[in-house]
Design a protein around this motif. Structure first.
Motif, mmCIF file in Angstrom:
data_model
loop_
_atom_site.group_PDB
_atom_site.id
_atom_site.type_symbol
_atom_site.label_atom_id
_atom_site.label_comp_id
_atom_site.label_asym_id
_atom_site.label_seq_id
_atom_site.Cartn_x
_atom_site.Cartn_y
_atom_site.Cartn_z
ATOM 1 N N TYR A 160 0.798 -1.224 0.000
ATOM 2 C CA TYR A 160 0.000 0.000 0.000
ATOM 3 C C TYR A 160 0.836 1.283 0.000
ATOM 4 C CZ TYR A 160 -3.750 3.268 1.096
ATOM 5 O OH TYR A 160 -4.646 4.302 1.053
ATOM 6 N N TYR A 161 1.984 1.262 0.688
ATOM 7 C CA TYR A 161 2.756 2.488 0.837
ATOM 8 C C TYR A 161 3.995 2.569 -0.053
ATOM 9 C CZ TYR A 161 -0.024 3.169 5.078
ATOM 10 O OH TYR A 161 -1.063 3.330 5.967
ATOM 11 N N LEU A 162 4.518 1.437 -0.480
ATOM 12 C CA LEU A 162 5.791 1.433 -1.194
ATOM 13 C C LEU A 162 5.652 0.788 -2.573
ATOM 14 C CD1 LEU A 162 8.040 0.340 1.810
ATOM 15 C CD2 LEU A 162 7.732 2.661 0.928
ATOM 16 N N THR A 163 6.783 0.651 -3.254
ATOM 17 C CA THR A 163 6.818 -0.036 -4.545
ATOM 18 C C THR A 163 7.290 -1.469 -4.326
ATOM 19 O OG1 THR A 163 9.127 0.536 -5.004
ATOM 20 C CG2 THR A 163 7.445 2.143 -5.633
ATOM 21 N N GLN A 164 7.310 -2.223 -5.413
ATOM 22 C CA GLN A 164 7.744 -3.615 -5.341
ATOM 23 C C GLN A 164 9.227 -3.776 -5.691
ATOM 24 O OE1 GLN A 164 5.658 -6.075 -4.390
ATOM 25 N NE2 GLN A 164 3.966 -4.658 -4.154
ATOM 26 N N GLU A 165 9.931 -2.672 -5.927
ATOM 27 C CA GLU A 165 11.323 -2.798 -6.353
ATOM 28 C C GLU A 165 12.164 -3.461 -5.267
ATOM 29 O OE1 GLU A 165 13.259 0.914 -6.956
ATOM 30 O OE2 GLU A 165 12.412 1.842 -5.167
ATOM 31 N N GLN A 166 13.208 -4.143 -5.704
ATOM 32 C CA GLN A 166 14.031 -4.924 -4.802
ATOM 33 C C GLN A 166 15.332 -4.176 -4.525
ATOM 34 O OE1 GLN A 166 14.549 -8.867 -6.146
ATOM 35 N NE2 GLN A 166 15.824 -9.503 -4.451
ATOM 36 N N THR A 167 15.272 -3.231 -3.586
ATOM 37 C CA THR A 167 16.456 -2.461 -3.225
ATOM 38 C C THR A 167 16.599 -2.408 -1.710
ATOM 39 O OG1 THR A 167 15.230 -0.367 -3.133
ATOM 40 C CG2 THR A 167 16.165 -1.005 -5.264
ATOM 41 N N VAL A 168 17.810 -2.127 -1.260
ATOM 42 C CA VAL A 168 18.066 -2.012 0.174
ATOM 43 C C VAL A 168 17.277 -0.841 0.761
ATOM 44 C CG1 VAL A 168 19.836 -1.526 1.902
ATOM 45 C CG2 VAL A 168 20.345 -3.071 0.003
ATOM 46 N N THR A 169 17.210 0.271 0.019
ATOM 47 C CA THR A 169 16.479 1.453 0.502
ATOM 48 C C THR A 169 15.021 1.126 0.759
ATOM 49 O OG1 THR A 169 17.956 2.908 -0.738
ATOM 50 C CG2 THR A 169 15.839 3.822 -0.037
ATOM 51 N N ARG A 170 14.394 0.420 -0.200
ATOM 52 C CA ARG A 170 12.986 0.078 -0.022
ATOM 53 C C ARG A 170 12.780 -0.841 1.167
ATOM 54 N NH1 ARG A 170 9.982 -4.230 0.395
ATOM 55 N NH2 ARG A 170 10.619 -5.232 -1.527
ATOM 56 N N LYS A 171 13.667 -1.797 1.384
ATOM 57 C CA LYS A 171 13.531 -2.732 2.500
ATOM 58 C C LYS A 171 13.706 -2.017 3.848
ATOM 59 C CE LYS A 171 14.856 -6.869 -0.091
ATOM 60 N NZ LYS A 171 13.575 -7.562 0.078
ATOM 61 N N LEU A 172 14.629 -1.057 3.904
ATOM 62 C CA LEU A 172 14.810 -0.294 5.142
ATOM 63 C C LEU A 172 13.581 0.570 5.427
ATOM 64 C CD1 LEU A 172 18.561 0.775 4.835
ATOM 65 C CD2 LEU A 172 17.576 -0.844 6.479
ATOM 66 N N LYS A 173 13.041 1.189 4.380
ATOM 67 C CA LYS A 173 11.817 1.973 4.556
ATOM 68 C C LYS A 173 10.679 1.079 5.037
ATOM 69 C CE LYS A 173 12.551 5.713 1.200
ATOM 70 N NZ LYS A 173 12.061 6.324 -0.069
ATOM 71 N N GLU A 174 10.580 -0.093 4.444
ATOM 72 C CA GLU A 174 9.539 -1.046 4.833
ATOM 73 C C GLU A 174 9.634 -1.379 6.321
ATOM 74 O OE1 GLU A 174 9.357 -5.738 4.348
ATOM 75 O OE2 GLU A 174 9.129 -4.744 2.416
ATOM 76 N N LEU A 175 10.850 -1.580 6.799
ATOM 77 C CA LEU A 175 11.064 -1.922 8.206
ATOM 78 C C LEU A 175 10.602 -0.788 9.123
ATOM 79 C CD1 LEU A 175 12.333 -3.978 10.212
ATOM 80 C CD2 LEU A 175 14.474 -2.726 9.951
#
Length: 762
Positions: A160-175
């Motif tokens: 809902y809030y992020l994209t599906q891209e596979q990056t370290v930045t996205r995973k940290l934001k997800e956390l």
């Protein structure tokens, strides 16, 4: 001073020097020296604590800096626009299929199935799985791809809030966002958000759309068994959709369903007796979007899947399912490589040569015949036309891309390609060429280095051919010859060359039974393999996606033409030999004397699988490669593979019949000007030169000129008699006995039933 005194003096001097060196060593401070001094336990501990403090500090900074964003813009309802290669409109896919429902509208036990499937600790955790997230970060950094382990909260945040891209930045934001969401929202609200934003396949977002797509009910009427399937489905919607899943996929989703149900019992949400009484809830057949009727839906789905693979490859999505969900959210302008004129010609050829001759009222088996075809430009790799089935709204599975039927003798050219590529020799030490002579007797034991392998395949109708050349064996599709050739080359090398040419050989055993084409393959796959042969050994990966545009995502499409994977001599030798199949072999009735051929050179191969469950013709001209397959599929769910005996009014459906007739009708109308193959071969070892008009081949006996051969809708039979395994009962009365061989019958390829080979099992 005498010599004795000098010697004593030197000894005294040496002792004094040694004494000084010893004193210097004793003067050094106690402790370790060199590298050891750099790695004391105190320094190591200090460094570790420093790194921990730095990590904690960095995380605190991230936590303070990152706020919960607004809902993902990609989650807003948009349309995708699809265009033909000339820019004209193909279709617009309409609004995203999503309807948000309150959690109270979903039965409690159904809600619990999602928790049981994804995150049993959901109601007690802090919204994150540190172990799983760390593993995901490590895998992202190391390039290993997606790794599971996210909590329901994390998956909701990603959706809902992020994209599906596979990056370290996205995973940290997800956390970080997951921690904040867990503090600010109730668990019920998070669970509601998760089941309402997740992608379930079939274009369905959210549990309400999924309930309708799979069971034709609203979410409030879902049973526990149905809820468990939808929960299991989220792990891999494209693989677990019952309507399109392979036998392996169906097995996996059932295992996942049982896992969910067992967890329900383990968590106390279901009693053991209730669980025992529940059975797997088979979903209903899909209902397609009316805008995708006819061939449109097949083209759109093929383009979407190709785009999804590319999004994963370039790191814009974690998995194929995530990428498909991203595409279904909309906002794309997608151009396919399909040529409108050729597409119409292919559809018309299938209708004229097959579907118009099927009479469902007169013959029950006619309802079980499915056709698939793909046409490729060997110089560009573009898919110019595709036939996926009678209608996307009536038959959801794309017959052009499905891989669950055997390609049978269309695999034989790959064995010859491997023989030439590897410079292989017979058991007698003779180089394998088109002129090499083999024993073509039926059921002749295959020998490996003087020992029998235990494999002795029959020829069609159990015909003994005696000594025949490789050219004649290809023309007549003699199983015993190619089984021995495969062992002579080495089955590991054969499968290696098959993989280089474009066949998906993952998990395939390199055993002699594979020489009969007992693996699974699709018309798209076979078109790519033969296009690589047509392209003189330079790899062709068929591409239906010409261009994909989105305001937020840049897509770089790979070149469909790759590197040289086999030598030009190997590829051209196979092409030369395959012209004999058309002019003097199993495809001659449908192709050789076609009135629209106009002298066009043609190479190709027929194929008919065990018990007449599939029939193929894959052939090519210098500028066009087309693979046509017919598949026996019971029209009643769960659609097992069935024989096609008697379909279309012929005793047995062969590759040289309907498939070759479709191929010829389409190709000779779509090929453009007549062209010749530009072959570089060793003529002393090759078969007969490619002809533009029918001729004679000394190895092909009893051939009649085309003027004496009336057109026939009952083409040569191709497979040996065999019995279905007990797990595969036919859906109709026993088929008639195969016709006896005659001088006009060119046998093709039966598949010997191998109990270790799942290729012909349902």
């Amino acid at each position: 001073m005498g010599r004795a005194e000098e010697r004593r003096a030197r000894q005294r001097g040496g002792r004094r020097a040694a004494s000084r060196r010893s004193s210097r060593r004793r003067a050094r401070p106690a402790g370790k020296s060199g590298i050891r001094a750099l790695f004391t336990w105190k320094k190591i501990l200090g460094t570790f604590l420093g790194v921990c403090l730095l990590g904690i500090g960095s995380f605190i900074v991230l936590y303070l800096m990152i706020d919960i964003p607004k809902g993902n813009a990609l989650a807003q309802e948009q349309s995708n626009v699809y265009k033909f290669s000339d820019g004209t409109a193909l279709t617009r896919d309409g609004e995203v299929n999503r309807e948000v429902v309150d959690l109270a509208q979903v039965p409690k036990k159904v809600r619990n199935t999602f928790v049981a499937a994804e995150n049993k600790t959901f109601y007690g955790d802090a919204g994150v799985d540190l172990k799983g997230t760390t593993r995901g970060l490590v895998n992202t950094l190391s390039g290993k791809g997606m790794q599971g382990g996210s909590t329901i909260t994390q998956q909701y945040v990603k959706n809902y809030y992020l994209t599906q891209e596979q990056t370290v930045t996205r995973k940290l934001k997800e956390l970080v966002i997951s921690l904040k969401v867990d503090r600010q929202m109730s668990k019920d609200d998070i669970l509601a958000g998760y089941i309402n934003t997740s992608y379930y396949g079939r274009g369905a977002y959210g549990i309400q759309a999924a309930a309708q797509a799979y069971y034709r009910v609203d979410a409030d009427h879902l049973t526990v068994e149905q809820g468990a399937y939808l929960a299991a489905l989220l792990q891999a919607p494209s693989q677990y959709d019952w309507a399109v899943a392979s036998p392996g996929g169906r097995k996996l989703v059932k295992q996942r369903w049982n896992y969910v149900m067992d967890n329900m019992v383990g968590e106390g949400w279901l009693s053991a007796s209730e669980r025992q009484a529940m059975k797997f809830a088979v979903p209903k057949e899909p209902q397609g979007d009316k805008g995708k009727q006819g061939q449109v839906g097949y083209l759109v789905d093929a383009a979407n899947k190709e785009l999804a693979r590319q999004l994963v490859a370039q790191g814009a999505a974690e998995s194929t399912d995530d990428a498909l969900a991203q595409i279904d959210r909309g906002g794309w302008t997608i151009t396919v490589s399909i040529d409108r004129k050729k597409q119409s010609q292919l559809e018309r050829a299938v209708k004229q040569q097959l579907t118009s001759k099927l009479d469902l009222k007169a013959r029950k088996v006619d309802a079980d015949v499915q056709a698939g075809a793909v046409s490729v430009d060997p110089k560009t790799g573009k898919v110019l036309a595709m036939y996926g089935g009678v209608d996307y709204l009536k038959h959801y599975v794309n017959n052009a891309t499905r891989r669950d039927y055997q390609p049978a003798s269309t695999f034989k050219p790959l064995i010859l390609a491997a023989a030439v590529q590897e410079g292989a020799e017979t058991q007698d030490g003779e180089p394998i060429t088109a002129k090499t002579v083999y024993d073509g007797d039926s059921k002749r034991p295959v020998v490996d280095k003087g020992r029998e392998t235990g494999f002795a395949p029959p020829n069609e109708d159990d015909v003994d051919y005696g000594d025949v050349t490789v050219q004649t064996a290809m023309n007549k599709s003699v199983n015993s010859v190619f089984a021995q050739m495969g062992v002579d080359v080495g089955m590991d090398k054969v499968m290696g060359v098959a993989g280089q040419l474009g066949m998906d050989t993952d998990g395939m055993q390199a055993v002699p039974a594979q020489t009969l084409g007992s693996m699974g393959a699709s018309p798209l796959e076979m078109a790519g393999i033969y296009a690589t042969l047509d392209n003189h050994g330079k790899k062709v990966t068929p591409a239906i996606l010409a261009e994909a545009e989105h305001k937020d995502i840049v897509v770089d499409l790979p070149d469909p033409i790759g590197e040289q994977v086999i030598s030009r001599e190997a590829a051209d030798t196979v092409t030369s030999v395959l012209t004999g199949v058309v002019d003097d072999g199993t495809a001659r009735t449908a192709v050789r004397a076609h009135p629209a051929r106009d002298g066009q050179q043609v190479a190709g191969k027929t194929g008919t699988s065990d018990n007449n469950k599939s029939a193929w013709f894959t052939g090519y001209t210098p500028a066009l490669v087309t693979s046509v397959g017919l598949f026996g599929e019971d029209d009643k769910a769960p659609h097992p593979q069935v024989p096609m005996y008697g379909a279309g009014g012929v005793e047995r459906v062969n590759g040289g019949g309907f498939p070759a007739m479709i191929w010829a009708d389409y190709t000779f109308g779509a090929m453009g000007k007549v062209a010749k193959f530009d072959l570089e071969i060793d003529h002393s070892e090759a078969g007969p030169s490619p002809r533009t008009t029918p001729g004679t081949d000394p190895g092909a006996q009893d051939q009649e000129p085309p003027s004496e051969e009336p057109p026939s809708e009952d083409p040569p039979s191709e497979d040996p008699p065999s019995e279905d395994p007990p797990s595969d009962p036919p859906s109709q009365s026993p088929p008639p006995s195969p016709p006896p061989p005659s001088s006009s019958t060119q046998p093709d390829d039966g598949i010997s039933q191998d109990p270790t080979d799942p290729g012909d099992e349902e």
